[in-house]
Design a protein around this motif. Structure first.
Motif, PDB file in Angstrom:
ATOM      1  N   ILE A  36      49.785 -33.445   4.868  1.00 20.21           N
ATOM      2  CA  ILE A  36      51.208 -33.174   5.073  1.00 20.21           C
ATOM      3  C   ILE A  36      52.029 -34.134   4.230  1.00 20.21           C
ATOM      4  N   VAL A  48      46.643 -30.551  12.104  1.00 18.66           N
ATOM      5  CA  VAL A  48      47.816 -29.775  12.508  1.00 18.66           C
ATOM      6  C   VAL A  48      47.426 -28.953  13.730  1.00 18.66           C
ATOM      7  N   ARG A  51      52.103 -25.154  14.399  1.00 24.95           N
ATOM      8  CA  ARG A  51      53.065 -25.103  13.301  1.00 24.95           C
ATOM      9  C   ARG A  51      54.016 -23.938  13.491  1.00 24.95           C
ATOM     10  N   LEU A  56      56.326 -29.301  13.608  1.00 21.97           N
ATOM     11  CA  LEU A  56      54.901 -29.441  13.303  1.00 21.97           C
ATOM     12  C   LEU A  56      54.329 -30.462  14.269  1.00 21.97           C
ATOM     13  N   GLY A 136      60.650 -29.773  11.303  1.00 22.24           N
ATOM     14  CA  GLY A 136      60.335 -29.014  10.099  1.00 22.24           C
ATOM     15  C   GLY A 136      61.147 -29.443   8.891  1.00 22.24           C
ATOM     16  N   VAL A 142      52.645 -28.575   3.318  1.00 25.14           N
ATOM     17  CA  VAL A 142      51.491 -28.650   4.218  1.00 25.14           C
ATOM     18  C   VAL A 142      50.321 -27.915   3.580  1.00 25.14           C
TER      19      VAL A 142
END
Length: 395
Positions: A36, A48, A51, A56, A136, A142
């Motif tokens: 990221i 992650v 999302r 995130l 975000g 990402v």
């Protein structure tokens, strides 16, 4: 000469005390961690977890972040302590309301009392991971790892391997191989159990309550297909008589094309759960392919959110493979199978011996697939019966 000696001493001290800077990041194609890029110029190696367009959720190895970005790690550590205190206070209040509502569930009350005592007496402790929600707007880019590489990292963390983020997938595979650990055998829920707790939204808390109550209270379960469900007990037998009081003949007529229900199976089950004041129920379905050939079984745990709103929060599917000879033989001797065959004959239908063996093999495969799916559900559900700290992630 004096400067050279001092320089030599400095180099020696640095070498003995460890690297002067964090090691270089593992190339993405060799790593098992997602990557990221933040607008603040940090590049994070993480897992992650969720999302969306607006946020995130990340799990980042604490030791890695402390070496790579010590200032950021310090800020996240301070924030985590504040959030842990806030959560503990909030959960204690939620436990009080929950205990009043389920005052006649003694096993649940004992669990809630123990959890309240733990939360009030045990200070928040550090762990292996930071669990953070990143807005975000602060995320520039990402890259997500393929499932196979990511799974190796998760298995290594579950196995207690240190410094996972700084190692390649090949290195981790070698370590796991030496320990005789198969990454494919490690479930994602086992990794989630390593994460620190977070504050639940009201909807998430409802899910948590339903999963805990499933362990300590009465259960509502159904089996069937997408077209119809019947209520069953914990042994998978029809509850209250076959198909909730209907005879075997009426069920057979329905299977052979009888009139459909006014409500869908899910609507009927949701109404029954609300009638019994249960927060959740379990549905097990058989899915078939062309020609009615059994294809897979699914086990879904539904949580009731409103008058007619029930959503699956755990969903597990397993493919059906023909059962082995021993399983088929055991099935042939089952009294219920004999009764079903007798019913088919009473309807004037011929039973071909070859097709019967194929059907019995498929039935044995269904039973095995259902056992596998049930076991996977139990592993996930029981995370929440052990502690109210179990991290909650649901669709």
């Amino acid at each position: 000469m004096r400067c050279q000696c001092l320089f030599a001493v400095w180099v020696l001290a640095a070498g003995l005390s460890g690297p002067l800077i964090a090691p270089a990041a593992v190339p993405f194609e060799q790593s098992g961690c997602d990557r990221i890029w933040l607008t603040s110029n940090e590049v994070l190696e993480a897992v992650v977890l969720r999302r969306t367009r607006g946020e995130l959720w990340l799990a980042v190895e604490q030791s890695w972040l402390t070496r790579r970005y010590p200032e950021l790690a310090g800020r996240w550590d301070d924030a985590a302590k504040v959030e842990a205190d806030q959560r503990a206070r909030e959960v204690v209040g939620r436990i009080e309301e929950w205990s009043r509502r389920r005052s006649d569930w003694p096993e649940l009350l004992a669990f809630l009392r123990a959890e309240r005592k733990r939360l009030e007496e045990t200070p928040p402790a550090g762990g292996t991971f930071f669990l953070r929600k990143i807005p975000g707007r602060t995320v520039r880019r990402v890259r997500l790892q393929p499932a196979a590489r990511r799974r190796v990292c998760l298995a290594a963390w579950v196995a207690g391997v240190t410094g996972v983020t700084d190692q390649t997938v090949a290195q981790l595979r070698e370590i796991l191989g030496d320990r005789q650990i198969d990454p494919e055998a490690i479930g994602f829920d086992e990794f989630l159990a390593l994460l620190p707790p977070k504050v639940d939204s009201p909807a998430e808390w409802r899910v948590r309550q339903a999963l805990v109550e499933w362990q300590f209270g009465p259960k509502l379960m159904y089996q069937g297909t997408s077209a119809f469900w019947i209520e069953v007990d914990e042994q998978g037998q029809p509850a209250g008589g076959l198909a909730a009081g209907r005879g075997l003949e009426s069920l057979a007529a329905e299977l052979l094309g009888g009139a459909g229900r006014a409500k869908s199976p899910l609507e009927t089950a949701t109404a029954e759960a609300r009638k019994r004041k249960l927060a959740g129920f379990l549905g097990k379905e058989l899915q078939t392919g062309a020609g009615g050939v059994p294809r897979q079984v699914s086990v879904k745990f539904y949580v009731v959110f409103g008058e007619r709103d029930a959503r699956p929060v755990i969903s597990i599917s397993r493919p059906i493979k023909p059962g082995d000879a021993a399983a088929v033989k055991q099935l042939e001797q089952d009294p219920q199978i004999a009764k079903a065959l007798s019913l088919v004959r009473s309807l004037g239908l011929d039973i071909d011996a070859g097709r019967l063996q194929m059907a019995l093999g498929a039935s044995a495969g269904v039973q095995q697939a259902l056992r596998d799916a049930d076991a996977a559900f139990v592993r996930q559900q029981q995370l929440y019966a052990r502690s109210l700290d179990a991290p909650l992630w649901w669709p």
